[in-house]
Write an enzyme that holds these catalytic residues in place. Sequence first.
Site, PDB file in Angstrom:
ATOM      1  N   GLY A 112       0.825  -1.201   0.000  1.00  6.93           N
ATOM      2  CA  GLY A 112       0.000   0.000   0.000  1.00  6.93           C
ATOM      3  C   GLY A 112       0.857   1.248   0.000  1.00  6.93           C
ATOM      4  O   GLY A 112       2.077   1.171   0.184  1.00  6.93           O
ATOM      5  N   PRO A 113       0.218   2.410  -0.200  1.00  2.00           N
ATOM      6  CA  PRO A 113       0.962   3.668  -0.291  1.00  2.00           C
ATOM      7  C   PRO A 113       1.715   4.000   1.007  1.00  2.00           C
ATOM      8  O   PRO A 113       1.381   3.449   2.065  1.00  2.00           O
ATOM      9  CB  PRO A 113      -0.128   4.719  -0.546  1.00  2.00           C
ATOM     10  CG  PRO A 113      -1.383   3.979  -0.787  1.00  2.00           C
ATOM     11  CD  PRO A 113      -1.225   2.589  -0.305  1.00  2.00           C
ATOM     12  N   GLY A 117       0.211   2.994   7.524  1.00  2.00           N
ATOM     13  CA  GLY A 117       0.152   2.238   8.778  1.00  2.00           C
ATOM     14  C   GLY A 117       0.637   0.806   8.685  1.00  2.00           C
ATOM     15  O   GLY A 117       0.285  -0.020   9.532  1.00  2.00           O
ATOM     16  N   LYS A 118       1.482   0.508   7.697  1.00  5.02           N
ATOM     17  CA  LYS A 118       1.951  -0.873   7.543  1.00  5.02           C
ATOM     18  C   LYS A 118       2.850  -1.265   8.731  1.00  5.02           C
ATOM     19  O   LYS A 118       2.681  -2.333   9.319  1.00  5.02           O
ATOM     20  CB  LYS A 118       2.709  -1.034   6.208  1.00  5.02           C
ATOM     21  CG  LYS A 118       1.815  -0.740   5.013  1.00  5.02           C
ATOM     22  CD  LYS A 118       2.497  -0.950   3.702  1.00  5.02           C
ATOM     23  CE  LYS A 118       3.506   0.117   3.348  1.00  5.02           C
ATOM     24  NZ  LYS A 118       2.919   1.450   3.154  1.00  5.02           N
ATOM     25  N   THR A 119       3.784  -0.373   9.072  1.00  2.00           N
ATOM     26  CA  THR A 119       4.672  -0.660  10.200  1.00  2.00           C
ATOM     27  C   THR A 119       3.858  -0.755  11.490  1.00  2.00           C
ATOM     28  O   THR A 119       4.078  -1.626  12.337  1.00  2.00           O
ATOM     29  CB  THR A 119       5.716   0.469  10.336  1.00  2.00           C
ATOM     30  OG1 THR A 119       6.300   0.679   9.059  1.00  2.00           O
ATOM     31  CG2 THR A 119       6.792   0.138  11.338  1.00  2.00           C
ATOM     32  N   HIS A 339      -6.179  34.472 -10.801  1.00  2.89           N
ATOM     33  CA  HIS A 339      -5.951  33.057 -11.102  1.00  2.89           C
ATOM     34  C   HIS A 339      -6.731  32.164 -10.109  1.00  2.89           C
ATOM     35  O   HIS A 339      -7.503  31.293 -10.506  1.00  2.89           O
ATOM     36  CB  HIS A 339      -4.441  32.787 -11.019  1.00  2.89           C
ATOM     37  CG  HIS A 339      -4.049  31.398 -11.374  1.00  2.89           C
ATOM     38  ND1 HIS A 339      -3.397  31.085 -12.542  1.00  2.89           N
ATOM     39  CD2 HIS A 339      -4.205  30.221 -10.724  1.00  2.89           C
ATOM     40  CE1 HIS A 339      -3.186  29.783 -12.584  1.00  2.89           C
ATOM     41  NE2 HIS A 339      -3.660  29.243 -11.472  1.00  2.89           N
ATOM     42  N   GLU A 340      -6.516  32.411  -8.831  1.00  3.93           N
ATOM     43  CA  GLU A 340      -7.183  31.566  -7.816  1.00  3.93           C
ATOM     44  C   GLU A 340      -8.687  31.823  -7.827  1.00  3.93           C
ATOM     45  O   GLU A 340      -9.482  30.905  -7.618  1.00  3.93           O
ATOM     46  CB  GLU A 340      -6.599  31.828  -6.413  1.00  3.93           C
ATOM     47  CG  GLU A 340      -5.112  31.546  -6.268  1.00  3.93           C
ATOM     48  CD  GLU A 340      -4.694  30.159  -6.738  1.00  3.93           C
ATOM     49  OE1 GLU A 340      -5.524  29.232  -6.666  1.00  3.93           O
ATOM     50  OE2 GLU A 340      -3.550  29.999  -7.207  1.00  3.93           O
ATOM     51  N   ASP A 414      -1.199  23.193 -12.941  1.00  2.70           N
ATOM     52  CA  ASP A 414      -2.607  22.954 -13.312  1.00  2.70           C
ATOM     53  C   ASP A 414      -2.680  22.169 -14.610  1.00  2.70           C
ATOM     54  O   ASP A 414      -3.489  21.255 -14.750  1.00  2.70           O
ATOM     55  CB  ASP A 414      -3.341  24.290 -13.536  1.00  2.70           C
ATOM     56  CG  ASP A 414      -3.347  25.155 -12.287  1.00  2.70           C
ATOM     57  OD1 ASP A 414      -3.239  24.589 -11.193  1.00  2.70           O
ATOM     58  OD2 ASP A 414      -3.459  26.389 -12.428  1.00  2.70           O
TER      59      ASP A 414
HETATM   60  P1  ATP Z   1       6.019   3.563   4.775  1.00  7.04           P
HETATM   61  O1  ATP Z   1       5.437   2.786   3.631  1.00  7.04           O
HETATM   62  O2  ATP Z   1       6.424   4.940   4.370  1.00  7.04           O
HETATM   63  O3  ATP Z   1       7.053   2.816   5.560  1.00  7.04           O
HETATM   64  P2  ATP Z   1       3.928   2.851   6.624  1.00  7.04           P
HETATM   65  O4  ATP Z   1       2.734   2.441   5.833  1.00  7.04           O
HETATM   66  O5  ATP Z   1       4.750   1.776   7.239  1.00  7.04           O
HETATM   67  O6  ATP Z   1       4.809   3.864   5.786  1.00  7.04           O
HETATM   68  P3  ATP Z   1       3.675   3.807   9.288  1.00  7.04           P
HETATM   69  O7  ATP Z   1       5.142   3.955   9.499  1.00  7.04           O
HETATM   70  O8  ATP Z   1       2.989   2.645   9.910  1.00  7.04           O
HETATM   71  O9  ATP Z   1       3.381   3.837   7.738  1.00  7.04           O
HETATM   72  O10 ATP Z   1       2.925   5.133   9.732  1.00  7.04           O
HETATM   73  C1  ATP Z   1       3.601   6.346   9.995  1.00  7.04           C
HETATM   74  C2  ATP Z   1       2.867   7.089  11.087  1.00  7.04           C
HETATM   75  O11 ATP Z   1       1.589   7.536  10.593  1.00  7.04           O
HETATM   76  C3  ATP Z   1       2.541   6.224  12.273  1.00  7.04           C
HETATM   77  O12 ATP Z   1       3.566   6.263  13.226  1.00  7.04           O
HETATM   78  C4  ATP Z   1       1.262   6.847  12.804  1.00  7.04           C
HETATM   79  O13 ATP Z   1       1.558   7.947  13.635  1.00  7.04           O
HETATM   80  C5  ATP Z   1       0.592   7.376  11.568  1.00  7.04           C
HETATM   81  N1  ATP Z   1      -0.409   6.432  11.029  1.00  7.04           N
HETATM   82  C6  ATP Z   1      -0.377   5.847   9.811  1.00  7.04           C
HETATM   83  N2  ATP Z   1      -1.462   5.076   9.623  1.00  7.04           N
HETATM   84  C7  ATP Z   1      -2.191   5.158  10.750  1.00  7.04           C
HETATM   85  C8  ATP Z   1      -3.421   4.573  11.177  1.00  7.04           C
HETATM   86  N3  ATP Z   1      -4.119   3.747  10.392  1.00  7.04           N
HETATM   87  N4  ATP Z   1      -3.880   4.876  12.417  1.00  7.04           N
HETATM   88  C9  ATP Z   1      -3.194   5.712  13.228  1.00  7.04           C
HETATM   89  N5  ATP Z   1      -2.025   6.292  12.873  1.00  7.04           N
HETATM   90  C10 ATP Z   1      -1.524   6.033  11.662  1.00  7.04           C
END
Ligand code: ATP
Length: 507
Positions: A112-113, A117-119, A339-340, A414
């Site tokens: 995912g992007p 929140g993957k970590t 413009h805006e 734009d």
């Molecule tokens: P990357 O791909 O850049 O490593 P990632 O997907 O692992 O990013 P995280 O490192 O988990 O993203 O998220 C970074 C910070 O954003 C977290 O420490 C948290 O503060 C916030 N965050 C991201 N997603 C969530 C979520 N679903 N709920 C709460 N906080 C979030």
Amino acid sequence: MSEPLKAVAVGTGLGVLLFLATNGVNLAPLLLLLAVAGVVAVSGGIRQMTGRTRIGATLRGGGASVPTVCFDDVGGQRAAKQELMEALDFLLHPDDIRRLGIRPLKGILFTGPPGTGKTLLAKAAANYTQSAFVAASGSEFIEMYAGVGAQRVRQLFAQARSLARREGRGSAIVFIDEIEVMAGRRGQHTSHLEYDQTLNQLLVELDGITSDDEVRVLLMAATNRADLLDPALLRPGRLDRIVQVDLPDREARRQILAIHTRHKPLAPDVDLDALARETFGFSGAHLESLCNEAAILAHRRRLEAIGQREFLEAVDKVLLGERIDRTLRQQDRRRVAVHEGGHALVSELVRPGSVASVTIVPRGSALGFVRQTPDDDPLLQTVTELRQEIMVCLAGSAAEHLAFGERSTGAANDFEKAWQIARRMVLAGLSKLGVVQEEALTPAQLYEAVTGILQEAEQATKALLEAHRGLLERLAGRLADAETLDGSTLREWLAEHSGRRVAEQVG
Ligand code: ATP
């Protein structure tokens, strides 16, 4: 080598050297050789140490290796959390898994992007299963020297096992972020021997996991580019559980905002629902940063609590960067206002209620900005909606042309955005070319179809602005005075100055 043995060896060596020197032997070449060997040994030691500490440094809680983050700290991501919890049963109920002869789950891949929140999910998984947690990033395994990466992979898994054993835990989670860096398709890198060895070692570690292990190890990995990974890693029995972690929708954004404001003092006017609506396209990391920036603004203003105003300002800051103290020449300021004003007016004309704010305060690299709120998080867009989006993009430069007789360089972004939308339309079969296949399209065909859509939208935008020329000029004047107008103030002003509601005019 043990310490006493080392002392004996060094002493003997020195004795031999002294004996040779006193007998007239030339020791210069030998001493040079020893010096080179010393430097290599020391630098190797340092490299090993830094490799180890970087991996070790990601551990939390001074020895207690279970992260404190839990699933309640992760906003939204309902599907991802549910899928993950089901998968984690393997760690929680090993006896059932063994009784039924289920092969252990070895790896979970989060895709995912960035910042979604993957970590965070991996840490919450470790907390949920009370597993030892060891983390590293894919780039930490990449070295110029063949074999070093593979050795680090071995070390990482061994470290996870010994940590779990030391703390009396039955399971350990190894988390590797940016896994595509170390596990891209084999044979593609110039120094591919090293890359391939590192990946091979990872596969060996995964294949070595069995349900009878004293410490059950689970590999979790994250990537934004799953398409780059070597298929061998993703085959059944290895990293075969894929959990998609998407950008949050509106409800998920509200939950994430609630999580990141729960320990902050909030003024009574703060409306998290409204903020969630304003922050379409934000990731969890953006939302965390938004809450932090709002608190910083409240601190600068010496407020007791953070108000809605601080949050709304923080939205612009997170999107565009810090406000810049740049004094524009008078004529540039007027041009930016026109413009805006053009963007904002066309946005309200084609989709009433769509402007969240319009400003001519420079931020980051933008001299001004119109922020729009989508009706809802759209999953599908119609041809009409996409055309309207293009019209809003082109309206800034069309307004400049109308007011000053020529355009400026301020519309480059734009145009890029409009181009991308038109391109998307062509590839989705929404242009006069009908259904197309991207690879079969020549660049000239694509170019012609895209410019056709843009020219048509530009004509429509010009006609709309010409029909509201007086309103545009007055709006630019108002904007030059006020600098920033929020959506509702803008709509009130438009209703007052256009005689009847703009929405009715369009209808
Ligand atoms: P990357 O791909 O850049 O490593 P990632 O997907 O692992 O990013 P995280 O490192 O988990 O993203 O998220 C970074 C910070 O954003 C977290 O420490 C948290 O503060 C916030 N965050 C991201 N997603 C969530 C979520 N679903 N709920 C709460 N906080 C979030």
